[in-house]
Design a protein around this motif. Structure first.
Motif, PDB file in Angstrom:
ATOM      1  N   LEU A 662       0.814  -1.211   0.000  1.00 55.65           N
ATOM      2  CA  LEU A 662       0.000   0.000   0.000  1.00 55.65           C
ATOM      3  C   LEU A 662       0.852   1.268   0.000  1.00 55.65           C
ATOM      4  CD1 LEU A 662      -2.812  -0.932   2.557  1.00 55.65           C
ATOM      5  CD2 LEU A 662      -2.974  -0.892   0.069  1.00 55.65           C
ATOM      6  N   LEU A 663       1.980   1.237   0.722  1.00 57.26           N
ATOM      7  CA  LEU A 663       2.842   2.421   0.792  1.00 57.26           C
ATOM      8  C   LEU A 663       3.513   2.721  -0.542  1.00 57.26           C
ATOM      9  CD1 LEU A 663       4.472   1.828   4.290  1.00 57.26           C
ATOM     10  CD2 LEU A 663       2.920   3.688   3.661  1.00 57.26           C
ATOM     11  N   SER A 664       3.588   1.747  -1.428  1.00 61.11           N
ATOM     12  CA  SER A 664       4.170   1.976  -2.759  1.00 61.11           C
ATOM     13  C   SER A 664       3.112   1.940  -3.859  1.00 61.11           C
ATOM     14  CB  SER A 664       5.244   0.923  -3.036  1.00 61.11           C
ATOM     15  OG  SER A 664       4.686  -0.381  -2.949  1.00 61.11           O
ATOM     16  N   ASP A 665       1.841   2.042  -3.468  1.00 62.89           N
ATOM     17  CA  ASP A 665       0.752   1.974  -4.448  1.00 62.89           C
ATOM     18  C   ASP A 665       0.821   3.165  -5.403  1.00 62.89           C
ATOM     19  OD1 ASP A 665      -2.097   0.334  -4.516  1.00 62.89           O
ATOM     20  OD2 ASP A 665      -2.242   2.338  -5.389  1.00 62.89           O
ATOM     21  N   PRO A 666       0.505   2.955  -6.687  1.00 63.51           N
ATOM     22  CA  PRO A 666       0.537   4.083  -7.637  1.00 63.51           C
ATOM     23  C   PRO A 666      -0.550   5.132  -7.377  1.00 63.51           C
ATOM     24  CG  PRO A 666      -0.321   2.100  -8.680  1.00 63.51           C
ATOM     25  CD  PRO A 666       0.213   1.679  -7.361  1.00 63.51           C
ATOM     26  N   GLU A 668      -2.206   7.823  -5.232  1.00 62.14           N
ATOM     27  CA  GLU A 668      -1.756   8.660  -4.110  1.00 62.14           C
ATOM     28  C   GLU A 668      -2.671   8.534  -2.897  1.00 62.14           C
ATOM     29  OE1 GLU A 668      -1.707  13.366  -3.178  1.00 62.14           O
ATOM     30  OE2 GLU A 668      -0.457  12.769  -4.886  1.00 62.14           O
ATOM     31  N   ARG A 669      -3.978   8.505  -3.136  1.00 68.08           N
ATOM     32  CA  ARG A 669      -4.917   8.434  -2.004  1.00 68.08           C
ATOM     33  C   ARG A 669      -4.761   7.122  -1.241  1.00 68.08           C
ATOM     34  NH1 ARG A 669      -6.676   8.789   2.004  1.00 68.08           N
ATOM     35  NH2 ARG A 669      -8.637   9.645   2.784  1.00 68.08           N
ATOM     36  N   VAL A 670      -4.369   6.046  -1.932  1.00 68.74           N
ATOM     37  CA  VAL A 670      -4.115   4.778  -1.248  1.00 68.74           C
ATOM     38  C   VAL A 670      -2.890   4.913  -0.355  1.00 68.74           C
ATOM     39  CG1 VAL A 670      -3.524   2.347  -1.559  1.00 68.74           C
ATOM     40  CG2 VAL A 670      -5.206   3.415  -3.061  1.00 68.74           C
ATOM     41  N   ARG A 671      -1.844   5.570  -0.860  1.00 65.99           N
ATOM     42  CA  ARG A 671      -0.641   5.764  -0.040  1.00 65.99           C
ATOM     43  C   ARG A 671      -0.960   6.625   1.181  1.00 65.99           C
ATOM     44  NH1 ARG A 671       1.528   7.095  -5.062  1.00 65.99           N
ATOM     45  NH2 ARG A 671       2.123   9.190  -4.377  1.00 65.99           N
ATOM     46  N   ARG A 672      -1.795   7.628   1.006  1.00 71.02           N
ATOM     47  CA  ARG A 672      -2.193   8.450   2.147  1.00 71.02           C
ATOM     48  C   ARG A 672      -2.910   7.617   3.204  1.00 71.02           C
ATOM     49  NH1 ARG A 672      -5.714  13.115  -0.201  1.00 71.02           N
ATOM     50  NH2 ARG A 672      -6.290  13.211   1.999  1.00 71.02           N
ATOM     51  N   ALA A 673      -3.811   6.755   2.754  1.00 72.49           N
ATOM     52  CA  ALA A 673      -4.520   5.884   3.690  1.00 72.49           C
ATOM     53  C   ALA A 673      -3.555   4.942   4.394  1.00 72.49           C
ATOM     54  CB  ALA A 673      -5.599   5.086   2.953  1.00 72.49           C
ATOM     55  N   ALA A 674      -2.555   4.451   3.655  1.00 71.34           N
ATOM     56  CA  ALA A 674      -1.580   3.538   4.249  1.00 71.34           C
ATOM     57  C   ALA A 674      -0.789   4.230   5.359  1.00 71.34           C
ATOM     58  CB  ALA A 674      -0.632   3.019   3.169  1.00 71.34           C
ATOM     59  N   LEU A 675      -0.451   5.505   5.172  1.00 75.15           N
ATOM     60  CA  LEU A 675       0.256   6.254   6.210  1.00 75.15           C
ATOM     61  C   LEU A 675      -0.586   6.389   7.471  1.00 75.15           C
ATOM     62  CD1 LEU A 675       1.855   9.030   3.980  1.00 75.15           C
ATOM     63  CD2 LEU A 675       3.067   7.184   5.151  1.00 75.15           C
ATOM     64  N   THR A 676      -1.869   6.592   7.267  1.00 71.30           N
ATOM     65  CA  THR A 676      -2.769   6.673   8.414  1.00 71.30           C
ATOM     66  C   THR A 676      -2.868   5.327   9.119  1.00 71.30           C
ATOM     67  OG1 THR A 676      -4.066   8.371   7.276  1.00 71.30           O
ATOM     68  CG2 THR A 676      -5.121   7.256   9.128  1.00 71.30           C
ATOM     69  N   ASP A 696       8.258  13.554   0.524  1.00 71.24           N
ATOM     70  CA  ASP A 696       7.491  13.185  -0.667  1.00 71.24           C
ATOM     71  C   ASP A 696       7.147  14.433  -1.483  1.00 71.24           C
ATOM     72  OD1 ASP A 696       5.828  10.519  -1.555  1.00 71.24           O
ATOM     73  OD2 ASP A 696       4.802  12.372  -2.161  1.00 71.24           O
ATOM     74  N   PRO A 697       7.154  14.326  -2.818  1.00 66.90           N
ATOM     75  CA  PRO A 697       6.804  15.495  -3.650  1.00 66.90           C
ATOM     76  C   PRO A 697       5.369  15.990  -3.427  1.00 66.90           C
ATOM     77  CG  PRO A 697       7.851  13.773  -4.963  1.00 66.90           C
ATOM     78  CD  PRO A 697       7.571  13.172  -3.626  1.00 66.90           C
ATOM     79  N   SER A 698       4.483  15.097  -2.992  1.00 65.84           N
ATOM     80  CA  SER A 698       3.080  15.469  -2.811  1.00 65.84           C
ATOM     81  C   SER A 698       2.854  16.097  -1.436  1.00 65.84           C
ATOM     82  CB  SER A 698       2.185  14.234  -2.959  1.00 65.84           C
ATOM     83  OG  SER A 698       0.878  14.519  -2.516  1.00 65.84           O
ATOM     84  N   ALA A 699       2.264  17.276  -1.429  1.00 63.53           N
ATOM     85  CA  ALA A 699       1.944  17.942  -0.159  1.00 63.53           C
ATOM     86  C   ALA A 699       0.918  17.149   0.644  1.00 63.53           C
ATOM     87  CB  ALA A 699       1.410  19.356  -0.425  1.00 63.53           C
ATOM     88  N   GLU A 700       0.006  16.469  -0.055  1.00 67.48           N
ATOM     89  CA  GLU A 700      -1.005  15.667   0.628  1.00 67.48           C
ATOM     90  C   GLU A 700      -0.370  14.483   1.356  1.00 67.48           C
ATOM     91  OE1 GLU A 700      -4.128  16.408   0.904  1.00 67.48           O
ATOM     92  OE2 GLU A 700      -4.051  18.174  -0.377  1.00 67.48           O
ATOM     93  N   ILE A 701       0.606  13.857   0.724  1.00 65.69           N
ATOM     94  CA  ILE A 701       1.306  12.733   1.357  1.00 65.69           C
ATOM     95  C   ILE A 701       2.084  13.220   2.574  1.00 65.69           C
ATOM     96  CG2 ILE A 701       3.152  11.045   1.052  1.00 65.69           C
ATOM     97  CD1 ILE A 701       0.619  10.178  -0.279  1.00 65.69           C
ATOM     98  N   ARG A 702       2.756  14.350   2.419  1.00 64.91           N
ATOM     99  CA  ARG A 702       3.509  14.894   3.558  1.00 64.91           C
ATOM    100  C   ARG A 702       2.575  15.228   4.716  1.00 64.91           C
ATOM    101  NH1 ARG A 702       5.871  18.074  -0.578  1.00 64.91           N
ATOM    102  NH2 ARG A 702       4.950  19.970   0.318  1.00 64.91           N
ATOM    103  N   ALA A 703       1.412  15.808   4.401  1.00 68.36           N
ATOM    104  CA  ALA A 703       0.441  16.143   5.455  1.00 68.36           C
ATOM    105  C   ALA A 703      -0.057  14.883   6.154  1.00 68.36           C
ATOM    106  CB  ALA A 703      -0.730  16.918   4.862  1.00 68.36           C
ATOM    107  N   ALA A 704      -0.273  13.810   5.382  1.00 68.61           N
ATOM    108  CA  ALA A 704      -0.725  12.549   5.983  1.00 68.61           C
ATOM    109  C   ALA A 704       0.361  11.965   6.880  1.00 68.61           C
ATOM    110  CB  ALA A 704      -1.104  11.554   4.887  1.00 68.61           C
ATOM    111  N   ALA A 705       1.622  12.090   6.472  1.00 71.37           N
ATOM    112  CA  ALA A 705       2.719  11.591   7.298  1.00 71.37           C
ATOM    113  C   ALA A 705       2.814  12.374   8.607  1.00 71.37           C
ATOM    114  CB  ALA A 705       4.030  11.686   6.517  1.00 71.37           C
ATOM    115  N   VAL A 706       2.652  13.700   8.525  1.00 68.95           N
ATOM    116  CA  VAL A 706       2.652  14.530   9.737  1.00 68.95           C
ATOM    117  C   VAL A 706       1.507  14.121  10.658  1.00 68.95           C
ATOM    118  CG1 VAL A 706       2.288  16.865  10.612  1.00 68.95           C
ATOM    119  CG2 VAL A 706       3.829  16.485   8.679  1.00 68.95           C
ATOM    120  N   GLU A 707       0.343  13.912  10.088  1.00 66.71           N
ATOM    121  CA  GLU A 707      -0.825  13.523  10.890  1.00 66.71           C
ATOM    122  C   GLU A 707      -0.572  12.194  11.599  1.00 66.71           C
ATOM    123  OE1 GLU A 707      -4.244  14.538  12.560  1.00 66.71           O
ATOM    124  OE2 GLU A 707      -3.435  15.720  10.901  1.00 66.71           O
ATOM    125  N   ALA A 708       0.033  11.249  10.892  1.00 64.19           N
ATOM    126  CA  ALA A 708       0.317   9.943  11.498  1.00 64.19           C
ATOM    127  C   ALA A 708       1.381  10.061  12.594  1.00 64.19           C
ATOM    128  CB  ALA A 708       0.779   8.968  10.417  1.00 64.19           C
TER     129      ALA A 708
END
Length: 851
Positions: A662-666, A668-676, A696-708
């Motif tokens: 899931l963390l390497s899923d193509p 992006e929303r799946v990767r965000r869920a995986a971080l959570t 990560d280049p994606s701000a959404e992914i970075r925000a999800a990592a911060v949240e986790a």
């Protein structure tokens, strides 16, 4: 010289003409008021005695209510300068009448009337004059200008106080000092009238004009009180402003009585009392003048308005302690007189006026009229009533000291609450931008007969297009309410799309009633599946308080041939008892294994809506689905299910088996869920995995990592802290945001340090841009300038991103949007709100970026 004075007093050169005019008005009025109040106090105390003060306090409150009722009927409805002139001339007339009564021997009427006139003139003037002054300035300008104007009270107090012995010696009778007072009231009225003519501009006028809703007499007063109360009741900030004012007025009444008793006992003669109070007023004003002139404005800018507003309540607490410990000492009486006159006007009134800048301009006058016209007199009545109890309870000598101490502590507490509420009020005002108050006078659309509904029904039948009928059905429902239901039932016999839309409209309208339920029940038997789904959704919504009824409807839907209808019922039954939940799972099983991906997606979404960790096992197999939509639906459902409760070890272990993929899923929303999900899956050293995604280049992914990481809490600190020193700027920013949210005890310190670093870099880039600007015609240097501007924009984004980590993101967003507003007043209010989130020093660095 002008430039030196401008720097010294923090005043812009173009602001001097109006400032000097307003300053002169304040000096003239306050000299007269000081003479008048001093002689009125001395005459009343020496001739009628301190024992009559409680009755006079109550009378003062009643007359003030009447006077401010008249004022409130005109507040925000006529020009501020005209209203101020009227107040001054009526005040002069009341003082003259008191002197006439004294001249014909009616001292028992004249001296109480003179005492009351001095209080009422002061109270009404304070409400209107500062509304008048604030109309010329925005929030940021007011913070600089109003403390300067307020120093007029110090100069006037010093002049009037020190000249009091001279003034009393000029007249054969002390009461004749009232003629000098009358002359100052008339002179100020002339100054108010002449200022717009000499400066060639317009006096400020309120946002709400008389043409909107005219009224007069008691009807207008009651309407203004109702509106003022409505604004105060809806605003936590104004409620605390009212409570703080009430506590202060009760306390002031109590210490005035205590101090007056000491003055009468120690000084006795009316001229001695007048001269002592005048000299005391003059000396204290001379001491306070440099403090207010050179210190107060800068103190407000350095500490922030909310913190500076604590100075007076805490000082008053100490002065009340002196009255309690030394109840017969003349210095205690002098201290309380200083606290409720010179010190109160120097600190409390000045800062109180600034606090009202967090109130929308259109309602400021009526909110202040309500607090000043009703809350303050009520406080005086309460204080006077408590004092009237003293003769009835002579066996309790400690009653008055106890009351003084209790109200002093309560007033100090209210100041701390106001400090927090002020920031919220500023953000709320920025969000409203005064527009919501325009709606308060709008009439609700209501149909008073069936003619309009009949007309709309005929319009509905004129055209056969489904879209037209749906639009007309929505319009009929909005206007007719429950009376529209029979019309909708009639047209619900048409095509399925229209019937489904009517069911959706009824669900959204939330009308209730037997007619609506009957129509939805009828649609539940419709041959079209989409109509049945919409009707089922509406029926379950209307039965939300009746769990048994909802379960009955849902169980009935499980046998529906249409899968969409069954899916509407499944989330409800999954949360029911074991028998119903087993039936729901059985109905869901074929859909989870259906060949059509859309059905599997819908089934997974239904599981997620159940918000119960028991159903994680049904979702996990679908994380390996090759179909992107199904895999995404499974990941999102797991997010919802895992958030509902702690995962059992066997489910956490099963979830961990899927996380790597899931963390390497193509997607992006799946990767965000995986971080959570990392935080829920009990992964060892999860913080190390999450830190990788901070880059990560994606701000959404970075925000999800911060949240986790924030969800992991303190265990993540060890991995995050080193990133502040050696990581890339992006990772350092995200790590700072995470640390701010995890370590609340050091959050403010970390935030301010990071903001300061970014601001210094921005201003350094601005300096470079200024040097490069003459050479910007060269292409290479022009590219360099563009790069510097982009870097500044990124750093500014980082500042507000970090602010959102500690404070409400919506509030931060409102402030940032307001900083870009074309109106200077809105930008000034935004900077004031920002000051409550950061330090005033940092806001000084931000302000030029939005000039």
């Amino acid at each position: 010289m002008l430039e030196l004075l401008s720097r010294l007093f923090n005043v812009r050169p173009h602001e001097w003409p109006r400032l000097l005019f307003l300053y002169g008005m304040g000096i003239v009025f306050l000299i007269g008021l000081t003479w008048g109040e001093t002689i009125a106090d001395a005459l009343f105390l020496s001739r009628l005695g301190v024992e009559n003060l409680p009755v006079l306090f109550v009378l003062e409150a009643v007359i003030t209510i009447i006077a401010l009722a008249i004022f409130s009927a005109f507040a925000d409805r006529i020009r501020d300068d005209v209203l101020l002139i009227a107040i001054l001339l009526l005040g002069a007339l009341s003082v003259l009448l008191s002197r006439i009564l004294a001249g014909i021997g009616q001292e028992s009427l004249a001296f109480p009337m003179l005492y009351l006139a001095s209080r009422v003139i002061r109270d009404v003037f304070n409400v209107q004059f500062w509304t008048y002054v604030n109309g010329f300035y925005d929030t940021r300008s007011a913070k600089r200008i109003i403390p300067v104007i307020a120093t007029a009270a110090r100069i006037a107090g010093a002049i009037a106080g020190l000249s009091m012995p001279i003034i009393t010696s000029l007249f054969s009778q002390a009461v004749d000092v009232s003629f000098a007072w009358i002359s100052t009231l008339i002179l100020m009225a002339i100054m108010v009238w002449s200022m717009p003519r000499l400066l060639r501009d317009q006096a400020p006028s309120p946002a709400s004009r008389a043409s909107q809703k005219q009224g007069s007499g008691i009807g207008a007063y009651l309407n203004n009180i109702r509106e003022g109360y409505g604004f105060v009741a809806k605003s936590p900030f104004l409620r605390w402003m009212a409570a703080s004012t009430l506590l202060l007025i009760v306390l002031t009444t109590l210490i005035t009585f205590q101090g007056s008793a000491i003055f009468v006992a120690e000084l006795k003669d009316e001229r001695v009392i007048a001269d002592y109070l005048g000299t005391l007023t003059g000396i204290t004003n001379l001491v306070m003048l440099p403090i207010q002139l050179f210190l107060l404005g800068r103190l407000v800018q350095r500490l922030g308005l909310g913190t500076a507003n604590l100075i007076y309540p805490l000082s008053l607490l100490g002065i009340c302690g002196s009255l309690i410990l030394f109840p017969r000492a003349l210095f205690s009486a002098a201290a309380q007189h200083f606290a409720r006159t010179t010190y109160r006007t120097a600190f409390r009134n000045t800062l109180d006026n600034l606090m009202y800048n967090a109130v929308p301009l259109r309602v400021k006058g009526r909110a202040r009229a309500f607090i000043g016209g009703l809350v303050m007199p009520i406080g005086t009545i309460i204080g006077g009533g408590l004092l009237l109890l003293r003769p009835l309870l002579p066996q309790i000598p400690w009653l008055l000291p106890t009351l003084i101490g209790a109200f002093a502590l309560a007033y100090a507490f209210s100041a701390f609450v106001l400090r927090r509420q002020y920031a919220r009020a500023l953000v709320s005002m920025l969000a409203q931008e005064d527009y919501s108050f325009l709606l308060s006078s709008a009439s609700d659309l209501a149909v008073t007969d069936n003619t309009t509904l009949d007309l709309l029904r005929s319009k509905l039948q004129e055209r056969s297009e489904t879209e037209h009928k749906i639009f007309m059905a929505q319009l009929i429902l909005e206007i007719g309410g429950k009376r529209a239901v029979p019309i909708l039932a009639e047209i619900a016999k048409d095509e399925p799309a229209l019937r489904a839309s009517i069911a959706d409209l009824l669900s959204a309208a939330d009308l209730g009633g037997a007619a609506v339920r009957h129509l939805l029940n009828a649609l539940l038997s419709d041959p079209d599946g989409e109509v049945r789904r919409a009707a089922a959704s509406g029926l379950m919504q209307y039965a939300y308080q009746d769990r048994k009824r909802i379960n009955q409807i849902a169980a009935r839907l499980l046998s529906d041939p249409d899968a969409r209808v069954r899916l509407e019922a499944v989330p409800i039954l999954l949360q029911a008892d074991e028998r119903l939940s087993r039936s729901a799972l059985a109905a869901l099983e074929p859909l989870l294994n259906a060949a059509e991906p859309s059905l599997r997606v819908s089934a997974l979404q239904a599981l997620g809506k159940a918000h119960d960790a028991r159903y994680i096992a049904q979702v996990l197999p679908h994380l390996a689905e090759p179909n992107d939509e199904v895999r995404l639906a499974a990941a999102l459902s797991l997010e919802a299910l895992c958030a509902s409760g702690k995962l059992p070890d066997h489910l956490a272990r099963a979830l961990r088996e899927h996380l790597d993929s899931l963390l390497s899923d193509p997607i992006e929303r799946v990767r965000r869920a995986a971080l959570t999900l990392l935080a829920y899956a009990k992964v060892r050293q999860a913080e190390q995995v999450l830190i990788r995604f901070l880059a990560d280049p994606s701000a959404e992914i970075r925000a999800a990592a911060v949240e986790a990481l924030v969800r992991l809490g303190k265990p993540a600190l060890k991995a995050l802290t080193p990133l502040l020193e050696r990581a890339t700027p992006t990772v350092r920013l995200e790590a700072t945001a995470a640390l701010i949210r995890i370590t609340k005890e050091r959050a403010t310190e970390r935030l301010r340090a990071a903001v300061q670093e970014n601001l210094l870099a921005i201003h350094a880039n601005l300096a470079r841009l200024a040097l490069l600007q003459p050479c910007a015609t060269y292409r290479s240097l022009n590219l360099l300038c563009s790069l510097l501007r982009e870097r500044n924009a990124e750093r500014l984004d980082a500042i507000f991103y970090l602010l959102s980590a500690l404070h409400d993101p919506r509030s931060v967003q409102i402030i940032r949007q307001s900083l870009d507003h074309p109106q200077a007043r809105v930008r000034a209010n935004a900077l004031e709100a920002l000051e409550s989130l950061l330090s005033p020093q940092l806001v000084k660095l931000i302000a030029p970026l939005y000039a």
